[in-house]
Every structure is written in C-alpha cells, then in structure tokens.
Design a protein around this motif. Structure first.
Motif, PDB file in Angstrom:
ATOM      1  N   ASN A 256       1.008  -1.506  -0.654  1.00 31.25           N
ATOM      2  CA  ASN A 256       0.103   0.487   0.324  1.00 31.25           C
ATOM      3  C   ASN A 256       0.372   1.822   0.252  1.00 31.25           C
ATOM      4  O   ASN A 256       1.911   1.708   0.142  1.00 31.25           O
ATOM      5  CB  ASN A 256      -0.573   0.018   1.044  1.00 31.25           C
ATOM      6  CG  ASN A 256      -2.106  -0.902   1.341  1.00 31.25           C
ATOM      7  OD1 ASN A 256      -3.533  -0.607   0.641  1.00 31.25           O
ATOM      8  ND2 ASN A 256      -1.915  -1.619   1.657  1.00 31.25           N
ATOM      9  N   PHE A 257       0.389   2.239  -0.253  1.00 30.58           N
ATOM     10  CA  PHE A 257       1.259   3.403   0.516  1.00 30.58           C
ATOM     11  C   PHE A 257       2.002   4.017  -0.797  1.00 30.58           C
ATOM     12  O   PHE A 257       3.064   4.296  -0.429  1.00 30.58           O
ATOM     13  CB  PHE A 257       2.080   4.016   1.231  1.00 30.58           C
ATOM     14  CG  PHE A 257       0.877   3.350   1.916  1.00 30.58           C
ATOM     15  CD1 PHE A 257      -0.562   4.516   3.185  1.00 30.58           C
ATOM     16  CD2 PHE A 257       0.138   2.484   2.952  1.00 30.58           C
ATOM     17  CE1 PHE A 257      -1.938   4.190   3.924  1.00 30.58           C
ATOM     18  CE2 PHE A 257      -0.313   1.426   4.313  1.00 30.58           C
ATOM     19  CZ  PHE A 257      -1.218   2.627   4.278  1.00 30.58           C
ATOM     20  N   HIS A 258       1.788   4.072  -1.782  1.00 29.68           N
ATOM     21  CA  HIS A 258       3.279   3.565  -3.021  1.00 29.68           C
ATOM     22  C   HIS A 258       3.371   5.208  -3.780  1.00 29.68           C
ATOM     23  O   HIS A 258       3.695   5.363  -4.619  1.00 29.68           O
ATOM     24  CB  HIS A 258       2.579   2.683  -4.851  1.00 29.68           C
ATOM     25  CG  HIS A 258       3.263   1.121  -4.000  1.00 29.68           C
ATOM     26  ND1 HIS A 258       2.905  -0.107  -4.162  1.00 29.68           N
ATOM     27  CD2 HIS A 258       3.727   0.982  -2.663  1.00 29.68           C
ATOM     28  CE1 HIS A 258       3.089  -0.805  -3.640  1.00 29.68           C
ATOM     29  NE2 HIS A 258       3.328  -1.219  -3.107  1.00 29.68           N
ATOM     30  N   GLY A 259       2.812   5.846  -2.928  1.00 30.91           N
ATOM     31  CA  GLY A 259       3.052   7.085  -3.114  1.00 30.91           C
ATOM     32  C   GLY A 259       3.949   7.880  -2.960  1.00 30.91           C
ATOM     33  O   GLY A 259       4.229   9.109  -3.249  1.00 30.91           O
ATOM     34  N   GLY A 260       5.230   7.095  -2.592  1.00 24.95           N
ATOM     35  CA  GLY A 260       6.507   8.185  -2.295  1.00 24.95           C
ATOM     36  C   GLY A 260       6.095   8.993  -1.102  1.00 24.95           C
ATOM     37  O   GLY A 260       6.671   9.644  -0.575  1.00 24.95           O
ATOM     38  N   GLU A 261       5.726   8.421   0.087  1.00 27.56           N
ATOM     39  CA  GLU A 261       5.099   8.555   1.348  1.00 27.56           C
ATOM     40  C   GLU A 261       6.396   7.943   2.283  1.00 27.56           C
ATOM     41  O   GLU A 261       7.747   7.220   1.991  1.00 27.56           O
ATOM     42  CB  GLU A 261       3.912   7.904   1.807  1.00 27.56           C
ATOM     43  CG  GLU A 261       2.681   8.184   1.289  1.00 27.56           C
ATOM     44  CD  GLU A 261       0.715   7.520   1.465  1.00 27.56           C
ATOM     45  OE1 GLU A 261       1.098   7.577   3.216  1.00 27.56           O
ATOM     46  OE2 GLU A 261       0.930   7.846   1.008  1.00 27.56           O
ATOM     47  N   ILE A 262       7.259   8.161   3.073  1.00 30.29           N
ATOM     48  CA  ILE A 262       7.887   8.821   3.867  1.00 30.29           C
ATOM     49  C   ILE A 262       7.217   7.537   5.037  1.00 30.29           C
ATOM     50  O   ILE A 262       6.282   8.260   5.924  1.00 30.29           O
ATOM     51  CB  ILE A 262       7.846  10.597   4.717  1.00 30.29           C
ATOM     52  CG1 ILE A 262       8.586  10.702   3.245  1.00 30.29           C
ATOM     53  CG2 ILE A 262       9.740  10.263   5.999  1.00 30.29           C
ATOM     54  CD1 ILE A 262       9.176  12.354   3.475  1.00 30.29           C
TER      55      ILE A 262
END
Length: 739
Positions: free
Chosen positions: A419-425
C-alpha cells in the motif's frame, strides 16, 4: 427470592448425587459383573492407567474408578481419559445392565466386540479418540436403546454404520475416520436423530437426497469428506436445522434462494468448495444467524445487503472469492460482529466508516482487494480489534492511518503490505500507541525515511517486517533491546553502517525458554486455509514464524559480528547482498538451531570455518561471490550442499575438485624448476599464437571479413540472450508475490 430458590435446588441436587455415589460405593458387587470387569481389564495395560481399584483381590467393584452401580449391578462405566492401552475385551458385553459406556480419549486399538450392539439397555456409547479400526459392525436389531453414539477420531473403515432398530438415536458422531462409500440418508432418518457428524471421512458421490426426512435434525456436519455435485433441494426443507457444515468438499453449482427457508440457522459453513454464481440476498429471514462462512469458492457479484438484517451475526467469512463492488453493508445493524474476513476478492471503493461502530470486532481482513482512500477516523472506536490486514490495496496517507490506529488498545497484528506507493515517508513523530503490538508488517510500500524512534516503545513486538521499501540510515541499537522480538526482516532497503552489537544480545534469540514464557495469550491466525492453487503465506500464526534475522540487499558494512554466535535459537541468518568484510567468525558454530545461513555477495575473506559442520540443522548454506579461500568443510550437513552456494570465490576449492592442500603438494613435488619453466613456455606459446592470428587477419582479406562477421554475430547473439534473460527475470519479478 428466585436466587434462593435456585440455590436450594442446587444444594438438593448435590446432596442427592452424594447420597447416590455413597450408596453406589457401599454396594456389594454382583459376582457376574465382578468377573466381567476383571476379564475386561485383562485385555488392558492398567500399569499406566490413572485408576484406583481394579484388583482381583478387591471384590468391592462398585468403588473402583469409573464404575457406577445400582443395586450391586454396573450401570455405568466411565474410563475416559485414563491412559488405557490395549483392546476392548468382549467381556464388557456381559454387563447386561449397563446404560452408559465411555472409553474415550485413550489408546485402545483393534475392533470393538460385535456384542456391544446386543446390550439391550445401552443408551450412551463413546469410543471416540482412540485407535480403533476395522468395520464397525451393526446388526439389523443392534443397539435397540442407543441414544448417543460417538466413535469419532478413530480408524474405522467400510460403510458408515446405520441403526434401523434404534428408535431413540439422537446423536451420531462418526467424524474423522475412514468410512467410505455413499451416505445412506434414508436409513439415518428413520430415527428422531438431531445431530449427524460425518466430517473427515472418505465418502464418494453427492450429498444424498433424503435428509429432508430428518424432521428433527438440528446439526448436520459432513465437512472434508470428498462430496461432489449440487446440494439436494430437500436439504432446504429441514425447518429446525441450526448448523450446516459442508466445508472442504468439492460441492458445486449455485446456492439456492431456498436457504432463506432455514429460519433457525445459527451457523452455515460452505467454505472451500466450488460454488459459483451470486450469493442469494435472502439473509433477512435468517434472524438467528451467528456465523456465515463462504470462503474459498467462486462466488461473484456484490455483498448481499440483507446481511445487515442479521442482528446476531458474529462471524462473516467471504474470503477468497470474486466478489466485487463496494462494501455496502449497514454495520450499525451488526453490533455483535466479531470477525469480518473479505480478503482476496475484487471489492472496490473506500472502507465504510460504519465499520467503526462494530465495537466487538476482533479481526478485520480486507487484504488483496481494490480498496482505496484513507483509514476512516471512526476506526478509533474499534477498542476490541486484535488483527487488521489491509495488504494489497491502494490505501494512502500512512501517517494518518498510524495516527488513527494507535488508539486501538488491543491491536496485536497490523499488516499493510503493498500500500502507500505514492512516495510516502515513514511516520516519525506523534506516534505513542501500539503498546500491545506483536506483529507489525509495513513491507513493500515504497516508504522512505528511517526506522522511527517510536518503535522502541513496542515492548511486546515479536515480528517486524519493513522489507522492500526505500528506508535508509543506520540500524538503531535499541532494536536489539526489544526482548520479545524474534523475527526481523529489514531486507531490500538502503540501510548502511555496521551491525549494532545489541543484535547479539536479543533475549528471544538466545533462549527459546524466554520466548515461550513470554508468548502471547492468544495467537490469531494470519491466514485461513487457502485453495491449493493459492500460494499465500507460508506461516499461518505468529508462533510459526521461524526465528530470523534477515538483513539482505542493503548497504551494510563492517565485520560479521562474532557475538551472533550467542543467538542459539536463531533459525535464519541472511546477510547476503551487502558489503560485509573480514572473516566468517568461528563462533557461529554455536548457533545450534540454525537452518539457513546466507552470506552471498559480500566481501568476506579467509577460510570457511570447519566448525560450521557442527550445525546439524543447517539445510541452506550460501557464501557465493565473496573472496573466500581454502577448502570447503567436509562432514555433517556440508556433504549435502551443491557447488551453487560456493561459486564466485576464485581461491575456494569447489566440492568436485581435490582439496587445495592436495593440489599444492602435487605441484611442489619433483624438480623445483619445472613449474616456472612450464609457465614461461605457456606464455611464449600464447604470444606466438596471437602473432600468427594478427598476421592472418592483416594480410588475408577473406579471413579478416569472416572474423569480424563472426564477432558481430557473437555480440548480436549475446545481446539477444541477455535481453531475453532480463525480460524473463522482469516477468518473474512482476509476478512474484512480495511481502
């Protein structure tokens, strides 16, 4: 006033039982019964049995363990769970006044005496959980008074027993045997039977028609028995049916809307079959339904909205189907929902905020769907939630999700892989919860940043997997201070620096006793059984994860710490694809539980310690592509390893060659000047050959053209083969189910 009434009633029952027991123990044993009991005991190994009495010199048989008498005659014999070994003697059939015979949970073998069916007063027979075998014989007039018969968990074969003369049979449990052939529903339904448990046998054919005649049937269980075909229509005519368990068969076809006729149903389990089509939207008539399990079938369409009309629903299992659309259920009408498992479907849209109203929800699995959006703020109210899996969806805003989920006081397992593949930190601040967390998986989420400091407060953490991200920085020393942590996977990131010494002092990896003493009270399943074609997770429970330290594919440097040898309970050590240097420590031979040791693709040098041959459980060993030298150890598990784990070490002697020491001896014998002369001769010959080839290519035009054409074709072929390999690897990589 009512409380006093019930108290007096309870005391009266206890007094009567005491009087009856005392009366039974003080009775004079009938001589015929005494002789029968002694003959019965002669077929048993009584030395290990937990019993009192049963001595030929003791004639007061009514005071023996498990013997209950009336007027001196045995009416009940209960030797369940007494560690009995041996066979059941036919002498027990001489107890002609016996009403109840219970020999369950022992180690009895052989075939029960056929004469049991001729005991005219026998109402209860329990032979379950033994090793009895053969055909269970029942004559036409056998067991005339039987009401409850349980022979489950044995090794009986042949056709299942039927009881045409048993007009009072209410419970028949023959589950977990090897009964075969067809199921004779017509014969079974002659009696007023209420419970039929036939699961775990080897039946053939379809679920037979005829169960509709069992007008009193409340519990029908034929799971895991090889049944095929559609469900018979008369099955939906059993008005009083409360439990229907037909899981783990090969049943097919669609589920009839007539299931709404079974208004008394409490539990339905049709999981692990081959049902197809839509789930009928008829659950509004099943107001008493508590558990519905339709997992691992081929159901399509949307979730039936009428499921919202089942106020007592506690378990809803829809996992591993092809359901689509949004989760359009009114969860405010499902206050008792305990487990909601809709993983591995094609559900889309956002998680409904109403799920937060299910205050009793303990397990929520929505993994491997097409859900998106953020975790609802209402999830803060899921105070009972223990397990949450959201793997393989399109959720965003990990920081917000962790802010919400940290409020769940009982959350022990959180899995949000892919999940969270939008370049999150990776969230670093304002996280103070998760104090009950035992399993945390944030793998394959393309997260950047570092290992956050708030993780050091997760003192209950046992499994940590943050692999396949873009995390960097050093491995924090406090990671080794989490005393319950026994599975660490930090692979496929960009961690750098040396290994912290604290990793060599992890209590859970030094002593398995510590891990057992501090194990969780409840170990929730991470995944339920899957179809054979579904690879899924290898480990289904937290406790079944192997003790592991997986740090492969990072930028780690420095030596392999000798202190790792203290981790005697570690099963997997993987430091491959890093930049470790120096020697392989001899101390690693103390890791007596080690099964996998992988140092491939590093800069290690020196010899492979021969002491590693002491690792008796080592099944995988890989030191390929280092700078190792010398002989490969022999003996122990090393005799089972192939060359693949040793290649890429130029000075390491491979297994099929003679030992390096032997080669050195053979080179050094004879004339000391011979090796030098040999090398000079080889070099002169090589230079002369090169000179001839150059002259030919310079003066012979045809040769020169042919040579360069061959070179061009070679490099063309090399390019094509390289691209084919790369594309194959890319396809395999894209199709691989990473954590």
């Amino acid at each position: 006033m009512g409380g006093y009434y019930y108290l007096l009633h309870f005391l009266l029952v206890c007094f009567l039982l005491h009087v009856h027991t005392s009366h039974s123990m003080n009775q004079t044993c009938n001589p015929t019964n005494l002789e029968a009991l002694l003959a019965f005991s002669s077929g048993l190994d009584m030395k290990r049995a937990r019993i009192v009495g049963w001595d030929p010199n003791d004639t007061a048989c009514c005071s023996w363990t498990g013997v209950f008498c009336e007027f001196g005659r045995v009416i009940r014999l209960d030797l369940s769970n007494k560690s009995l070994h041996g066979s059941i003697s036919s002498a027990v059939t001489l107890l002609d006044d016996i009403v109840s015979l219970n020999l369950s949970n022992n180690s009895l073998h052989g075939q029960p005496p056929e004469g049991l069916g001729h005991l005219a007063r026998l109402k209860i027979l329990d032979l379950s959980m033994n090793m009895l075998s053969g055909v269970f014989m029942v004559s036409e007039d056998g067991f005339p008074a039987i009401e409850v018969l349980n022979v489950s968990f044995n090794q009986f074969t042949g056709p299942h027993p039927a009881f045409p003369s048993a007009m009072n049979l209410t419970v028949l449990d023959i589950s977990s045997n090897a009964f075969s052939g067809d199921i004779n529903a017509t014969t079974l339904c002659i009696t007023p039977v209420r419970v039929l448990k036939f699961s775990g046998n080897e039946f053939t054919g379809e679920v037979p028609a005829g169960f509709g005649r069992c007008s009193m049937l409340a519990d029908l269980s034929i799971g895991g028995s090889g049944l095929t075909g559609n469900l018979p229509s008369d099955l939906y005519m059993i008005a009083g049916l409360r439990r229907l368990s037909l899981q783990d068969n090969k049943l097919s076809g669609s589920l009839s809307e007539n299931i709404g006729n079974l208004s008394q149903l409490v539990q339905i389990d049709l999981s692990y079959n081959r049902f197809t089509g839509f789930i009928p939207d008829m659950f509004g008539r099943l107001r008493k339904l508590e558990s519905l399990n339709l997992a691992s079938n081929g159901f399509i369409g949307t979730l039936p909205s009428s499921l919202s009309s089942c106020p007592t629903l506690r378990v809803l299992g829809l996992r591993n189907n092809s359901l689509s659309g949004e989760i359009a259920l009114d969860f405010s009408l499902l206050p008792r929902l305990n487990i909601f498992d809709a993983g591995t479907n094609k559900l889309s849209g956002a998680i409904p905020a109403g799920l937060g109203r299910c205050a009793e929800l303990r397990k929520l699995n929505l993994a491997r769907n097409k859900l998106e959006g953020e975790i609802p703020e209402s999830f803060k109210n899921l105070s009972s939630l223990l397990y949450l899996s959201l793997t393989g969806n399109g959720f965003t805003n990990l920081s917000s999700a962790m802010q919400v989920l940290q409020h769940l006081p009982k959350l022990t397992s959180l899995v949000v892989t892919k999940n969270f593949h939008g370049g999150e930190i990776m969230p670093m601040d304002d996280i103070k919860g998760f104090r009950s967390m035992q399993l945390l998986v944030l793998a394959n989420c393309a997260l950047s940043g570092m290992i956050p400091p708030w993780m050091q407060s997760l003192e209950s953490l046992r499994v940590l997997d943050i692999s396949w991200n873009k995390l960097s920085g050093k491995i924090p020393p406090w990671l080794g201070n989490l005393n319950n942590l026994f599975y660490i996977n930090l692979s496929n990131n960009s961690f750098s620096g040396e290994l912290p010494e604290s990793l060599t002092r992890m209590k859970s990896l030094i002593s398995s006793t510590y891990l057992r003493e501090n194990a969780s009270i409840e170990d929730l399943a991470l995944s339920i059984k899957k179809n054979p074609a579904d690879k899924g997770l290898q480990y289904n429970h937290v406790s079944s994860f192997p003790s592991s330290l997986i740090l492969s594919s990072n930028l780690l440097v420095g030596p392999v710490l000798p202190g790792l040898g203290h981790l005697v309970d570690l099963h997997v050590l993987d430091l491959s694809w890093n930049y470790f240097s120096g020697r392989i420590p001899d101390e690693l031979s103390n890791m007596s539980s080690l099964e996998v040791l992988n140092f491939a693709h590093n800069n290690l040098s020196g010899n492979i310690p021969s002491s590693l041959s002491k690792l008796n459980f080592l099944s995988q060993f890989d030191v390929s592509y280092n700078n190792l030298t010398g002989d490969i150890p022999t003996g122990g598990q090393f005799s089972t390893f192939s060359n693949e784990g040793f290649v890429g070490n130029a000075a390491l002697c491979l297994l099929e060659n003679a030992p390096c020491s032997a080669n050195a001896i053979s080179v050094g014998t004879g004339n000391e000047g011979t090796p030098a002369m040999t090398y000079i001769t080889m070099e002169v010959g090589f230079a002369f050959g090169i000179l001839i080839v150059c002259n030919l290519l310079f003066f012979a035009k045809a040769w020169r053209a042919a040579y360069f054409l061959a070179v061009d074709r070679f490099f063309d072929w090399l390019y094509v083969m390289t691209m084919v390999k790369v594309n194959n690897l890319r396809r395999k990589w894209d199709g691989k189910d990473h954590p």
